[in-house]
Design a protein around this motif. Sequence first.
Motif, PDB file in Angstrom:
ATOM      1  N   VAL A   1      22.560 -14.045 -35.752  1.00 30.50           N
ATOM      2  CA  VAL A   1      22.608 -15.334 -35.069  1.00 30.50           C
ATOM      3  C   VAL A   1      21.559 -16.222 -35.741  1.00 30.50           C
ATOM      4  CG1 VAL A   1      22.125 -16.502 -32.883  1.00 30.50           C
ATOM      5  CG2 VAL A   1      23.368 -14.339 -32.880  1.00 30.50           C
TER       6      VAL A   1
ATOM      7  N   ILE B   1      17.826 -20.970 -34.808  1.00 31.31           N
ATOM      8  CA  ILE B   1      17.851 -22.402 -34.517  1.00 31.31           C
ATOM      9  C   ILE B   1      17.329 -22.621 -33.104  1.00 31.31           C
ATOM     10  CG2 ILE B   1      19.405 -24.365 -34.117  1.00 31.31           C
ATOM     11  CD1 ILE B   1      21.159 -23.279 -36.351  1.00 31.31           C
TER      12      ILE B   1
ATOM     13  N   TYR C   1      28.438 -28.646 -28.001  1.00 28.69           N
ATOM     14  CA  TYR C   1      28.413 -28.967 -29.429  1.00 28.69           C
ATOM     15  C   TYR C   1      28.777 -30.426 -29.684  1.00 28.69           C
ATOM     16  CZ  TYR C   1      29.835 -28.648 -34.345  1.00 28.69           C
ATOM     17  OH  TYR C   1      29.979 -28.855 -35.687  1.00 28.69           O
TER      18      TYR C   1
ATOM     19  N   LYS D   1      23.507 -28.662 -35.598  1.00 29.02           N
ATOM     20  CA  LYS D   1      22.757 -27.713 -36.434  1.00 29.02           C
ATOM     21  C   LYS D   1      23.415 -26.336 -36.443  1.00 29.02           C
ATOM     22  CE  LYS D   1      18.909 -28.559 -34.178  1.00 29.02           C
ATOM     23  NZ  LYS D   1      17.508 -28.489 -33.707  1.00 29.02           N
ATOM     24  N   LEU D   2      23.829 -25.879 -35.260  1.00 32.33           N
ATOM     25  CA  LEU D   2      24.463 -24.566 -35.171  1.00 32.33           C
ATOM     26  C   LEU D   2      25.810 -24.580 -35.883  1.00 32.33           C
ATOM     27  CD1 LEU D   2      24.304 -21.684 -34.062  1.00 32.33           C
ATOM     28  CD2 LEU D   2      25.463 -22.513 -32.013  1.00 32.33           C
TER      29      LEU D   2
ATOM     30  N   LEU E   1      17.539 -19.567 -30.466  1.00 36.14           N
ATOM     31  CA  LEU E   1      18.818 -18.878 -30.290  1.00 36.14           C
ATOM     32  C   LEU E   1      18.767 -17.411 -30.728  1.00 36.14           C
ATOM     33  CD1 LEU E   1      21.678 -19.401 -29.258  1.00 36.14           C
ATOM     34  CD2 LEU E   1      22.318 -20.008 -31.591  1.00 36.14           C
ATOM     35  N   ASP E   2      18.112 -17.130 -31.837  1.00 34.75           N
ATOM     36  CA  ASP E   2      18.071 -15.756 -32.349  1.00 34.75           C
ATOM     37  C   ASP E   2      17.166 -14.842 -31.534  1.00 34.75           C
ATOM     38  OD1 ASP E   2      15.921 -17.312 -33.402  1.00 34.75           O
ATOM     39  OD2 ASP E   2      15.531 -15.734 -34.877  1.00 34.75           O
TER      40      ASP E   2
ATOM     41  N   ASP F   1      23.617 -28.708 -28.574  1.00 35.41           N
ATOM     42  CA  ASP F   1      23.499 -28.873 -30.029  1.00 35.41           C
ATOM     43  C   ASP F   1      24.104 -30.229 -30.386  1.00 35.41           C
ATOM     44  OD1 ASP F   1      23.191 -28.512 -32.758  1.00 35.41           O
ATOM     45  OD2 ASP F   1      24.915 -27.176 -32.954  1.00 35.41           O
TER      46      ASP F   1
ATOM     47  N   LEU G   1      17.353 -24.741 -29.787  1.00 32.33           N
ATOM     48  CA  LEU G   1      18.183 -25.662 -29.022  1.00 32.33           C
ATOM     49  C   LEU G   1      17.546 -25.882 -27.658  1.00 32.33           C
ATOM     50  CD1 LEU G   1      21.687 -24.126 -29.877  1.00 32.33           C
ATOM     51  CD2 LEU G   1      20.624 -26.134 -30.914  1.00 32.33           C
TER      52      LEU G   1
ATOM     53  N   ILE H   1      27.115 -23.353 -25.623  1.00 35.48           N
ATOM     54  CA  ILE H   1      26.506 -24.345 -26.496  1.00 35.48           C
ATOM     55  C   ILE H   1      27.378 -25.593 -26.453  1.00 35.48           C
ATOM     56  CG2 ILE H   1      25.727 -24.929 -28.828  1.00 35.48           C
ATOM     57  CD1 ILE H   1      24.300 -22.449 -27.774  1.00 35.48           C
TER      58      ILE H   1
END
Length: 167
Positions: free
Chosen positions: A36, A39, A93, A121-122, A52-53, A117, A41, A91
């Motif tokens: 993942v 990033i 988007y 970016k994602l 996120l990770d 997001d 958010l 998310i």
Amino acid sequence: MNLFKWLTAVLIVTVVSVLASTETENNNQVEQDKAVPAIELTDLITGEAIQLDLIEGSYMLNIWGSWCVACARENDFLIKLKESGVRIIGISYMDSANSALEWLNKKGNPFARSLIDSEGKLGQALGIKGAPETYLIDSTGRIRYKHVGILNEENWPSIAEQFKQLQ
């Protein structure tokens, strides 16, 4: 001459259909063990910055938008999944926080956590082509499956089997 135009139209439709189905099949394939993206958010509800990770445990990552007609059709099914214990991180988007919050308040929030997001970016990191898209994430933060399109009663059983393997 009309027969020629008709056959040409049939040929074009056939070629486009084959290319579209191949594109969808390829979109559902994910590079094995892809992490993942790292990033940050913003949580729509709390305003908290979320990396996120660093989200722990296995979960479904659902890409949606208040502008997305298909996402509105998918939402009731996602609420059923949430009620059955499926952990979904949403998310929003390419959306504004106000529009996303209004949409969730009106239609219901199926997400354990709702992130935004707005800059895409994602989308750049994952190669998102649109919404909805759903990813199955294992407990080590690896993407194990990608589904392009609406989740529903018909396609959920095969996806659920893969999700159970991540638990």
